[in-house]
Design a protein around this motif. Structure first.
Motif, mmCIF file in Angstrom:
data_model
loop_
_atom_site.group_PDB
_atom_site.id
_atom_site.type_symbol
_atom_site.label_atom_id
_atom_site.label_comp_id
_atom_site.label_asym_id
_atom_site.label_seq_id
_atom_site.Cartn_x
_atom_site.Cartn_y
_atom_site.Cartn_z
ATOM 1 N N SER A 73 4.547 43.279 4.925
ATOM 2 C CA SER A 73 4.113 42.421 4.352
ATOM 3 C C SER A 73 2.934 42.181 4.720
ATOM 4 C CB SER A 73 4.855 41.243 4.685
ATOM 5 O OG SER A 73 3.743 40.378 4.151
ATOM 6 N N PHE A 74 2.152 42.554 5.867
ATOM 7 C CA PHE A 74 0.547 42.302 5.517
ATOM 8 C C PHE A 74 -0.365 43.800 4.877
ATOM 9 C CE2 PHE A 74 -3.125 43.787 8.073
ATOM 10 C CZ PHE A 74 -3.877 42.355 7.309
ATOM 11 N N SER A 75 0.479 45.328 5.424
ATOM 12 C CA SER A 75 0.073 46.777 4.843
ATOM 13 C C SER A 75 0.707 45.911 3.244
ATOM 14 C CB SER A 75 1.099 47.236 5.354
ATOM 15 O OG SER A 75 0.567 47.212 6.824
ATOM 16 N N VAL A 76 1.170 45.991 2.386
ATOM 17 C CA VAL A 76 1.648 45.714 0.999
ATOM 18 C C VAL A 76 0.938 44.402 0.328
ATOM 19 C CG1 VAL A 76 2.883 44.812 -0.303
ATOM 20 C CG2 VAL A 76 3.802 46.283 1.070
ATOM 21 N N ALA A 77 0.215 43.473 1.394
ATOM 22 C CA ALA A 77 -0.751 42.867 1.076
ATOM 23 C C ALA A 77 -1.586 43.100 0.917
ATOM 24 C CB ALA A 77 -0.389 41.250 1.739
ATOM 25 N N MET A 78 -1.973 43.723 2.033
ATOM 26 C CA MET A 78 -4.114 44.124 1.917
ATOM 27 C C MET A 78 -3.965 45.484 0.594
ATOM 28 S SD MET A 78 -5.723 42.374 3.708
ATOM 29 C CE MET A 78 -7.037 44.090 4.275
ATOM 30 N N ALA A 79 -3.256 46.222 0.963
ATOM 31 C CA ALA A 79 -3.241 47.171 -0.143
ATOM 32 C C ALA A 79 -2.997 47.494 -1.285
ATOM 33 C CB ALA A 79 -1.862 48.109 -0.136
ATOM 34 N N LEU A 111 -11.352 36.558 4.840
ATOM 35 C CA LEU A 111 -10.525 35.962 5.230
ATOM 36 C C LEU A 111 -9.024 35.971 6.221
ATOM 37 C CD1 LEU A 111 -8.641 33.816 3.808
ATOM 38 C CD2 LEU A 111 -7.855 35.623 2.352
ATOM 39 N N VAL A 112 -8.892 37.462 6.058
ATOM 40 C CA VAL A 112 -8.077 38.142 6.996
ATOM 41 C C VAL A 112 -8.445 38.067 8.693
ATOM 42 C CG1 VAL A 112 -7.305 40.845 7.821
ATOM 43 C CG2 VAL A 112 -7.598 39.809 5.479
ATOM 44 N N THR A 113 -10.293 38.518 8.938
ATOM 45 C CA THR A 113 -9.901 38.131 10.402
ATOM 46 C C THR A 113 -9.670 36.805 10.936
ATOM 47 O OG1 THR A 113 -12.251 37.793 9.532
ATOM 48 C CG2 THR A 113 -11.911 40.007 10.225
ATOM 49 N N SER A 114 -9.927 35.647 9.811
ATOM 50 C CA SER A 114 -10.486 33.852 9.556
ATOM 51 C C SER A 114 -8.584 33.865 10.481
ATOM 52 C CB SER A 114 -11.193 33.267 8.326
ATOM 53 O OG SER A 114 -12.380 33.574 8.991
ATOM 54 N N SER A 115 -7.956 34.876 9.420
ATOM 55 C CA SER A 115 -7.028 33.787 9.286
ATOM 56 C C SER A 115 -6.468 34.428 11.038
ATOM 57 C CB SER A 115 -5.972 34.714 8.412
ATOM 58 O OG SER A 115 -6.340 34.346 7.320
ATOM 59 N N PHE A 116 -5.934 35.619 11.731
ATOM 60 C CA PHE A 116 -6.307 36.268 12.864
ATOM 61 C C PHE A 116 -6.514 35.329 13.634
ATOM 62 C CE2 PHE A 116 -5.654 40.348 11.230
ATOM 63 C CZ PHE A 116 -3.985 40.562 11.900
ATOM 64 N N ALA A 141 -4.944 31.832 14.134
ATOM 65 C CA ALA A 141 -3.240 32.292 14.650
ATOM 66 C C ALA A 141 -3.406 32.095 16.761
ATOM 67 C CB ALA A 141 -2.528 33.704 13.677
ATOM 68 N N LYS A 142 -4.338 32.613 16.869
ATOM 69 C CA LYS A 142 -5.154 33.269 17.891
ATOM 70 C C LYS A 142 -5.025 31.513 18.652
ATOM 71 C CE LYS A 142 -7.718 35.585 21.898
ATOM 72 N NZ LYS A 142 -7.812 33.691 21.898
ATOM 73 N N VAL A 143 -6.103 30.715 17.591
ATOM 74 C CA VAL A 143 -6.633 29.011 18.284
ATOM 75 C C VAL A 143 -5.123 28.618 18.530
ATOM 76 C CG1 VAL A 143 -7.827 27.642 17.614
ATOM 77 C CG2 VAL A 143 -8.300 29.631 17.815
ATOM 78 N N ILE A 144 -4.213 28.912 17.621
ATOM 79 C CA ILE A 144 -3.307 27.842 17.612
ATOM 80 C C ILE A 144 -2.435 28.480 18.635
ATOM 81 C CG2 ILE A 144 -0.992 27.432 16.003
ATOM 82 C CD1 ILE A 144 -2.925 27.430 13.429
ATOM 83 N N ARG A 145 -1.789 29.424 18.344
ATOM 84 C CA ARG A 145 -1.340 30.064 19.366
ATOM 85 C C ARG A 145 -1.673 29.068 21.222
ATOM 86 N NH1 ARG A 145 -1.364 35.647 21.044
ATOM 87 N NH2 ARG A 145 -3.165 34.731 22.236
#
Length: 84
Positions: free
Chosen positions: A21-27, A53-58, A61-65
């Motif tokens: 899903s990530f790959s299809v969205a980025m492509a 946006l992608v790096t901020s999302s990662f 996700a790490k901060v929440i985890r």
């Protein structure tokens, strides 16, 4: 006697779906920016915005985890041999 909660493990299918899903969205986004009828600087700006946006999302996700793991007794135990 204390019971340790069972660690929830994602299945290989779920992991594969997330990667696909990530790959299809980025492509699709990259193709859309490339095919956009605009000047090169506009396409470049959009590409940088998508990468931000992608790096901020990662990071989010790490901060929440990490916050969720910090709420457990003992926190997250580092195990270098943990299965991914």
């Amino acid at each position: 006697m204390t019971e340790t909660p069972a660690k929830q493990q994602n299945t290989a299918a779920f992991y594969g779906q997330a990667v696909a899903s990530f790959s299809v969205a980025m492509a699709a986004t990259a193709l859309g920016i490339f095919k956009l009828q605009a000047d090169a600087w506009v396409r470049g700006f959009l590409a940088i915005a998508v990468l931000y946006l992608v790096t901020s999302s990662f990071t989010l996700a790490k901060v929440i985890r990490d916050r969720q793991d910090g709420g457990r007794p003992g926190g997250r135990v580092y195990d270098p041999f943990e299965k991914l």
